[in-house]
Design an enzyme around this catalytic site. Structure first.
Site, PDB file in Angstrom:
ATOM      1  N   HIS A 142      -8.583  -4.006  -1.345  1.00 37.28           N
ATOM      2  CA  HIS A 142      -7.416  -3.507  -0.628  1.00 37.28           C
ATOM      3  C   HIS A 142      -7.538  -3.892   0.847  1.00 37.28           C
ATOM      4  O   HIS A 142      -8.464  -3.461   1.529  1.00 37.28           O
ATOM      5  CB  HIS A 142      -7.362  -1.982  -0.764  1.00 37.28           C
ATOM      6  CG  HIS A 142      -6.024  -1.381  -0.456  1.00 37.28           C
ATOM      7  ND1 HIS A 142      -5.141  -0.981  -1.429  1.00 37.28           N
ATOM      8  CD2 HIS A 142      -5.425  -1.077   0.717  1.00 37.28           C
ATOM      9  CE1 HIS A 142      -4.069  -0.464  -0.879  1.00 37.28           C
ATOM     10  NE2 HIS A 142      -4.207  -0.515   0.430  1.00 37.28           N
ATOM     11  N   ASP A 159     -10.149  -2.312  -5.935  1.00 36.49           N
ATOM     12  CA  ASP A 159      -9.208  -1.497  -5.179  1.00 36.49           C
ATOM     13  C   ASP A 159      -8.973  -0.208  -5.944  1.00 36.49           C
ATOM     14  O   ASP A 159      -8.648  -0.247  -7.135  1.00 36.49           O
ATOM     15  CB  ASP A 159      -7.898  -2.268  -5.011  1.00 36.49           C
ATOM     16  CG  ASP A 159      -6.887  -1.554  -4.130  1.00 36.49           C
ATOM     17  OD1 ASP A 159      -7.070  -0.355  -3.832  1.00 36.49           O
ATOM     18  OD2 ASP A 159      -5.890  -2.198  -3.758  1.00 36.49           O
ATOM     19  N   SER A 166       0.834  -1.191   0.000  1.00 37.62           N
ATOM     20  CA  SER A 166       0.000   0.000   0.000  1.00 37.62           C
ATOM     21  C   SER A 166       0.881   1.257   0.000  1.00 37.62           C
ATOM     22  O   SER A 166       1.673   1.437  -0.915  1.00 37.62           O
ATOM     23  CB  SER A 166      -0.961  -0.049   1.188  1.00 37.62           C
ATOM     24  OG  SER A 166      -1.908   0.975   1.116  1.00 37.62           O
TER      25      SER A 166
END
Length: 312
Positions: free
Chosen positions: A286, A256, A157
């Site tokens: 995500h 995502d 991320s």
């Protein structure tokens, strides 16, 4: 919206924590709660050491956690592990289990980095912390039992965006040579204009509203997301030249907001001559890897370990 999530993931969605970056302190509490609820890793066969290493010039020392397989089989590969958290939250506890699993599965020394967080410490604080730790790692390979020719970086991320920025910075500064980069659902583009970023405004854990805030905090008060002056070291999607970067593995989740920027970056790496493998995991979102027992989550973990073994 209603999303056709993987059948093993869908029942967990209503139980997932709600992450709202409008209040960074509250978001950090959510992150700590997530970490506290995760299964504790089996540390059998690992030596785990918390310490600090010298930070960037004029900045504090950087806390790290070092996972070393035992008995040590030197020289081992090493992986710099950069946690996620939207640039705003996360610490050594958040991905403790993943870092330990990588060390065991790969047979590598894993150095998890507790980099400084925005908004208190905007770009380039986190990136410079990670570069300082990489330089320390490269300068202490004998002490750590590490092969200096087999250094990799992993980031998830926001950590994936920092990892990508780190490879650019290291190349351009002539820093330690990296043998690979693993970018896991990376945050790479402050412009927030991809199809997936425009579409996924209410997906679990991470969505466009959080992405807008994360980028605003990370870039600081003087530079706004989307401004032409944003540094490619902050937003690697802006980098014009990707040649000469280390081989890459890029993973993306279907539902995502950062899906498209990750896939596009992987394509550009390949076009620049960088050996690149990209995986798009269907019906995931995500943070869906938090559902550790789902088959797709296990597959993501297995793919990551296999990629490290191949590339290191």
């Amino acid at each position: 919206m209603t999303y056709p999530f993987d059948a093993e993931l869908a029942p967990w969605v209503p139980m997932l924590p709600i992450l709202d970056l409008r209040d960074p302190a509250a978001a950090r509490e959510v992150g700590r709660a997530i970490a506290a609820q995760l299964p504790q890793p089996d540390l059998t066969g690992l030596a785990v050491l918390d310490r600090t290493v010298p930070g960037p010039a004029g900045a504090p020392a950087v806390p790290v956690r070092i996972y070393t397989p035992q008995p040590a089989a030197a020289p081992a590969p090493a992986v710099l592990h950069l946690h996620g958290g939207g640039f705003v939250l996360g610490d050594l506890a958040l991905e403790h289990a993943d870092a330990a699993a990588f060390a065991t599965g790969i047979g590598a020394v894993v150095i998890a980095v507790d980099y400084r967080l925005a908004p208190e410490e905007p770009f380039p604080a986190a990136l410079e912390d990670c570069y300082a730790v990489l330089c320390w790692l490269a300068g202490n390979t004998d002490e750590l039992g590490v092969d200096p020719t087999r250094l990799g970086v992993y980031g998830r991320s926001a950590g994936g965006g920092i990892a990508a920025g780190l490879t650019l910075l290291t190349r351009d500064r002539g820093g330690p040579r990296l043998a690979m980069q693993y970018l896991d659902v990376p945050m790479l583009d402050d412009q927030l204009d991809s199809v997936s970023m425009r579409a996924y405004v209410d997906t679990p854990i991470w969505n466009r509203p959080n992405a807008e805030l994360g980028w605003a905090y990370y870039l600081g008060d003087d530079v706004k997301p989307g401004d032409p002056s944003v540094s490619p070291y902050a937003a690697p999607a802006r980098a014009e030249d990707l040649a000469g970067l280390p081989p890459a593995f890029v993973s993306s989740c279907q539902f995502d907001p950062v899906r498209d920027e990750g896939m596009h970056y992987a394509q550009r790496l390949a076009q620049a001559g960088v050996p690149t493998e990209a995986h798009l995991y269907p019906a995931t979102f995500h943070g869906s890897a938090l559902v550790t027992e789902a088959a797709v989550s296990r597959r993501m973990q297995q793919d990551a370990v296999a990629a490290f073994r191949r590339m290191l």
